[in-house]
Design an enzyme around this catalytic site. Sequence first.
Site, PDB file in Angstrom:
ATOM      1  N   TYR A 153       2.945   2.336  12.785  1.00 21.57           N
ATOM      2  CA  TYR A 153       3.025   3.343  11.733  1.00 21.57           C
ATOM      3  C   TYR A 153       2.824   4.723  12.370  1.00 21.57           C
ATOM      4  O   TYR A 153       1.791   4.991  12.975  1.00 21.57           O
ATOM      5  CB  TYR A 153       1.914   3.182  10.695  1.00 21.57           C
ATOM      6  CG  TYR A 153       1.666   1.825  10.114  1.00 21.57           C
ATOM      7  CD1 TYR A 153       1.985   1.549   8.777  1.00 21.57           C
ATOM      8  CD2 TYR A 153       1.039   0.810  10.851  1.00 21.57           C
ATOM      9  CE1 TYR A 153       1.708   0.313   8.216  1.00 21.57           C
ATOM     10  CE2 TYR A 153       0.763  -0.422  10.299  1.00 21.57           C
ATOM     11  CZ  TYR A 153       1.098  -0.665   8.977  1.00 21.57           C
ATOM     12  OH  TYR A 153       0.817  -1.893   8.416  1.00 21.57           O
ATOM     13  N   HIS A 172       0.834  -1.195   0.000  1.00 22.02           N
ATOM     14  CA  HIS A 172       0.000   0.000   0.000  1.00 22.02           C
ATOM     15  C   HIS A 172       0.870   1.246   0.000  1.00 22.02           C
ATOM     16  O   HIS A 172       1.753   1.392   0.847  1.00 22.02           O
ATOM     17  CB  HIS A 172      -0.903   0.033   1.241  1.00 22.02           C
ATOM     18  CG  HIS A 172      -1.682  -1.223   1.464  1.00 22.02           C
ATOM     19  ND1 HIS A 172      -2.138  -1.607   2.713  1.00 22.02           N
ATOM     20  CD2 HIS A 172      -2.096  -2.193   0.611  1.00 22.02           C
ATOM     21  CE1 HIS A 172      -2.798  -2.750   2.621  1.00 22.02           C
ATOM     22  NE2 HIS A 172      -2.780  -3.124   1.353  1.00 22.02           N
TER      23      HIS A 172
END
Length: 474
Positions: free
Chosen positions: A135, A72
């Site tokens: 993240y 992604h």
Amino acid sequence: MGIEFSQQLSVTPVSAIPGMMVVQLPVHGDNRGWFKENWQREKMVAAGLPDFAPVQNNISFNETAGTTRGIHAEPWDKFVSVATGRIFGAWVDLREGESFGNSFTLEMDASTAVFVPRGVGNAFQTLVDGTAYAYLVNDHWSAQAQSRYTFLNLADETVGIRWPIALEDAELSDKDRAHPALGQVTPMASRKTLVLGAAGQLGRALRKLYEGDSNVEFASRADFDLTKPEHHDGMDWSGYDTVINAGAYTKVDEAETEAGRCEAWAANVTGVKLLAKSCIENQLTLVHVSSDYVFDGSNEIHTEGELVSPLGVYGQTKAAGEAIVEMVPNHYIVRTSWVIGEGSNFVGTMANLAERGIKPSVVDDQIGRLTFAEDLASGIDHLLASQAESGIYNITNPGEPQSWADVAQSVYGFLGRPTSDVTGISTIEYFQGKQAAPRPLNSVLDLSKIEETGFRARNQHAALEDYLRMQGQE
């Protein structure tokens, strides 16, 4: 393989993917376990990591080894790390450009992190049970943002990532299995530059400079009015990384009137404040054009470090605008003087008078240098392309300083008219009986700083002849 304790903090660029960096983290362990500073802005920026202003932290927990997620590419920067466990990470550049399709892989534990630039596809496969992957991102997730993701199939043969656990034996989502091959991927477009004030002399020069460049967009005041909050709030800034503010209220004498004073402050201060706020909130670079009018003209030459000392309302608004722009982390304040470009300007006026045989009286005690809009545009482009240090830069055409009367005589001489047709007159004499703003008598800007970055414009006298020659051909 165990965690390596007490290594030094280091940041190493990834050559295959521009902007991507591997970070080795110091991890401190004892009989109780271990501790690390997973994100430490001051130390990491000093070590070479971009100051990317994260705003959201996400954690993915994966129960079993072989869990595989990706590939992604999101429209923001990421700082990814392992909270616990171990992973095989894979990244593919999905941005438009020469590095599109380049890949990089790395086995990671808690002692390693990776900075992933916007548009680079991120994927990982867990190598042990109970792995947590974190993240840190510099934009908030939203459904609208997700619509701008770019995806690549984990099994793409062109990129050919060698997964430690074969994908047929791994745990994947149906969505990840259905992502397209590299040949079907539309690269994520680069962020764009937005030029405001595109109808002015500098704006037109920037249009010519960037003609055909799809990464530069232009807006006149009719398109984007700096003074209107709704124009700022209604703007989707996510597709931009730079704003060049080439617009301003520049009616120096009218600024001294009641109505003009309000307009000048609205455009040059209130509008700049709104723009600076948008740039800060969206981590944009702001290029703001200022003026020699921020000085009173008492010095022979004005450096970037000189304290501002404006005489009139226009200069005061430009000085106030500068103070606001300096609050934007990534900014360039470009001070300039005596701008000549496409549109109404002093040189054009003198050329018209010369052709009509008129003998004007022109001020001869204001000293400065001409700035041709195309050279000013090139200087701005140079600052951005070279990623020069943020701050204030003077940009004019170089050459021996001259008065307005000197410029007028050069114009008359070039057009074959007697230079004696131009009569010098003092500023006080010229404006006697007229409502006029006070003007700096010396507008010469020191060019050392911009020239040290590698940029030097054309000599102003040669540029003037080029300009008049081109005007004669139109």
